[in-house]
Design a protein around this motif. Structure first.
Motif, PDB file in Angstrom:
ATOM      1  N   GLN A 106      38.994  46.146  36.337  1.00 23.92           N
ATOM      2  CA  GLN A 106      38.527  45.299  35.303  1.00 23.92           C
ATOM      3  C   GLN A 106      39.764  44.837  34.345  1.00 23.92           C
ATOM      4  O   GLN A 106      39.728  43.929  34.076  1.00 23.92           O
ATOM      5  CB  GLN A 106      37.392  45.813  34.447  1.00 23.92           C
ATOM      6  N   LYS A 116      43.078  36.529  36.221  1.00 24.66           N
ATOM      7  CA  LYS A 116      43.165  37.722  35.304  1.00 24.66           C
ATOM      8  C   LYS A 116      44.468  37.614  34.356  1.00 24.66           C
ATOM      9  O   LYS A 116      44.404  37.969  33.162  1.00 24.66           O
ATOM     10  CB  LYS A 116      42.907  38.933  35.755  1.00 24.66           C
ATOM     11  N   GLU A 155      42.980  35.883  42.481  1.00 21.86           N
ATOM     12  CA  GLU A 155      42.133  36.782  41.343  1.00 21.86           C
ATOM     13  C   GLU A 155      43.382  37.386  40.221  1.00 21.86           C
ATOM     14  O   GLU A 155      42.933  37.358  39.080  1.00 21.86           O
ATOM     15  CB  GLU A 155      41.594  38.030  42.136  1.00 21.86           C
TER      16      GLU A 155
END
Length: 182
Positions: A158, A140, A136
């Motif tokens: 986020q 990102k 993850e």
């Protein structure tokens, strides 16, 4: 009596399946994992433990030129933990600088450097076998290129900022970014 009823209704609502489902949906993907603590059988549900916190996720190693950063990471943790910062350490042998035995890794972290922030079992941090947390992070930003890469994750999961090994934990660059997230 109405106040008592409202309190009970709120208590029942907090534990209802619908509320639990909403909490799970709100939990960022990066935290939807259970991981084992370093040199322990204890498992930690990351959503339950750290949802809503600003995270600094670090891939660590016991025998690296950057290993002394543990001391500065601990100082950073002590300075900002009451403001909502949690440092999560993930020892990794991806760069062949981690101890073979977890007890030895734990000694380096807890005894040699006095680490009190959460440390987890040795973890694969890059490549096809990377732990989903690091997949993850890679999605990102990018996978860590070396030990002691630091990933600052916003409290809603986020936003992720990546800092190389060369960026000291108490550098102006990292501290400024942390303060902006807190």
């Amino acid at each position: 009596m109405a106040l008592s009823f409202s309190t009970n209704a709120l208590a029942n609502e907090a534990t209802s399946p619908k509320t639990v489902a909403n909490t799970e949906q709100q939990c960022p993907a990066i935290l939807k994992h259970t991981v084992r603590k370093l040199h322990s059988s204890e498992q930690v549900d990351l959503c339950q433990a750290y949802q809503g916190k600003t995270l600094l996720i670090v891939n660590t190693a016991s025998n690296c030129g950057y290993t002394p950063q543990f001391k500065a990471l601990e100082a950073l943790y002590q300075e900002y933990k009451d403001d909502g910062l949690v440092i999560l350490g993930f020892p990794s042998d991806n760069f062949f600088q981690e101890e073979d035995e977890e007890k030895d890794t734990a000694e380096v972290c807890f005894v040699n450097y006095g680490v009190t922030f959460p440390m987890f079992a040795t973890t694969v941090v890059r490549g096809d076998d990377a732990h989903p947390i690091f997949k993850e992070l890679e999605e990102k930003t990018a996978a860590p290129y070396w030990n002691f890469y630091k990933y600052l994750v916003s409290n809603d999961g986020q936003s992720v900022q990546r800092f190389s090994s060369k960026i000291e934990p108490q550098s102006d660059e990292l501290v400024t970014a942390i303060k902006q997230q807190l």
